[in-house]
Design an enzyme around this catalytic site. Structure first.
Site, PDB file in Angstrom:
ATOM      1  N   GLY A   1       0.811  -1.210   0.000  1.00 32.10           N
ATOM      2  CA  GLY A   1       0.000   0.000   0.000  1.00 32.10           C
ATOM      3  C   GLY A   1       0.845   1.261   0.000  1.00 32.10           C
ATOM      4  N   ASP A   2       1.940   1.250   0.770  1.00 28.44           N
ATOM      5  CA  ASP A   2       2.859   2.392   0.794  1.00 28.44           C
ATOM      6  C   ASP A   2       3.443   2.626  -0.594  1.00 28.44           C
ATOM      7  OD1 ASP A   2       2.408   2.109   3.543  1.00 28.44           O
ATOM      8  OD2 ASP A   2       4.232   0.916   3.798  1.00 28.44           O
TER       9      ASP A   2
END
Length: 306
Positions: A251-252
């Protein structure tokens, strides 16, 4: 310039063993120490994309020094605020034969009023044309409104912001018009206390985030790909084939790919394509993805208007 904020960074101590037997002495077959934190992951992906960033956050004690040493090999630009208490250690135990991963995350240092003030003063150079990406958990005793306070401060200075968090902390920032928000489909459902039966329902509720102020909404759906929702259109990125190894940093990486590309191109569709590639590339890697892997996955992703 892009600034990433990791207010509660960590040393991630990753242990690998055959079986984890609780209540007994266990011996590892392999271990590694990594500089951890969602904003740090974002800066590392931006580095792979050859996009400059400055990493901000709180670092302290002997573990803080070790964290900075581990991070130094990645040659990131940093401007950390030094604190009295120790940077946390997160322990991640991978029991191979059991196919289980156990995580024990430290709470992190208590941040004093003076240390918080010093951090906020460090934001003074941020201004028009800059983007600030806030991601990850807060250390103990920092107010739940800390991200909101940062958003208000940098917005007054002419900068934009991205926030990767959930719940009320996310909703509170929407009136300030974040550049992009990125809940997964489960987090989005929890925000509105609903259950989704199809993609159209996900799009409908993602658009509610836009109605409340967000400029773009990314919704990750694990093996079903991801969605980009704008005011009047929605797009889907397919999930490329591969073995998921590292879902934690995916997600980052997606945020980094989107925000970094958008800052350079102002093209949300291309930014979505790169974000999806970065997210999947990290998911298929032991650590944060490298450029070659991102390029490989980019070519396996197609963006479709739905």
């Amino acid at each position: 310039m892009i600034y990433t904020i990791t207010v509660n960074p960590s040393i991630d101590y990753v242990l690998q063993l055959k079986n984890l037997n609780t209540g007994e002495v266990n011996r590892t077959s392999n271990d590694v120490k990594l500089p951890g934190g969602k904003g740090i992951n974002v800066s590392r992906i931006l580095k792979e994309l050859k996009i400059d960033s400055t990493a901000l956050g709180f670092v302290g004690g002997a573990t803080g020094s070790m964290f900075e040493e581990l991070l130094s090999k990645h040659e990131l630009k940093t401007s950390f605020t030094k604190v009295q208490e120790d940077t946390r250690i997160n322990v991640k135990i991978n029991a191979v034969a059991q196919n289980e991963e156990t995580e024990i995350n430290g709470a992190g240092p208590a941040i004093s009023a003076d240390e918080k003030k010093s951090f906020m003063n460090n934001l003074n150079d941020i201004g028009e044309g800059d983007v600030v990406i806030m991601a990850g958990s807060l250390p103990k005793n920092l107010d739940a409104t800390f991200y909101l306070d940062i958003a208000k401060t940098i917005q007054k200075q002419g900068a934009e912001f991205v926030i990767d968090t959930t719940g009320q902390a996310l909703l509170d920032t929407l009136p300030l018009h974040p550049l992009v928000v990125k809940p997964n489909h489960h987090e989005l459902a929890d925000l509105f206390n609903v259950k989704f039966n199809n993609e159209q329902e996900i799009i409908t509720y993602a658009r509610k985030l836009l109605d409340q102020g967000a400029k773009h909404a990314l919704v990750s759906m694990a093996g079903d790909g991801a969605l980009l929702v704008t005011k009047d259109k929605a797009y889907k990125a397919n999930a490329p084939k591969g073995t998921v190894i590292n879902s934690v940093g995916a997600g980052d990486s997606m945020i980094a790919g989107f925000a970094g590309t958008f800052m350079e191109t102002k093209d949300p569709i291309e930014s979505f394509h790169m974000g999806a590639a970065c997210g999947s590339a990290t998911a298929f890697s032991q650590d944060i993805a490298v450029k070659a892997k991102i390029d490989e996955i980019y070519n396996a992703i197609s963006i479709t208007e739905i």
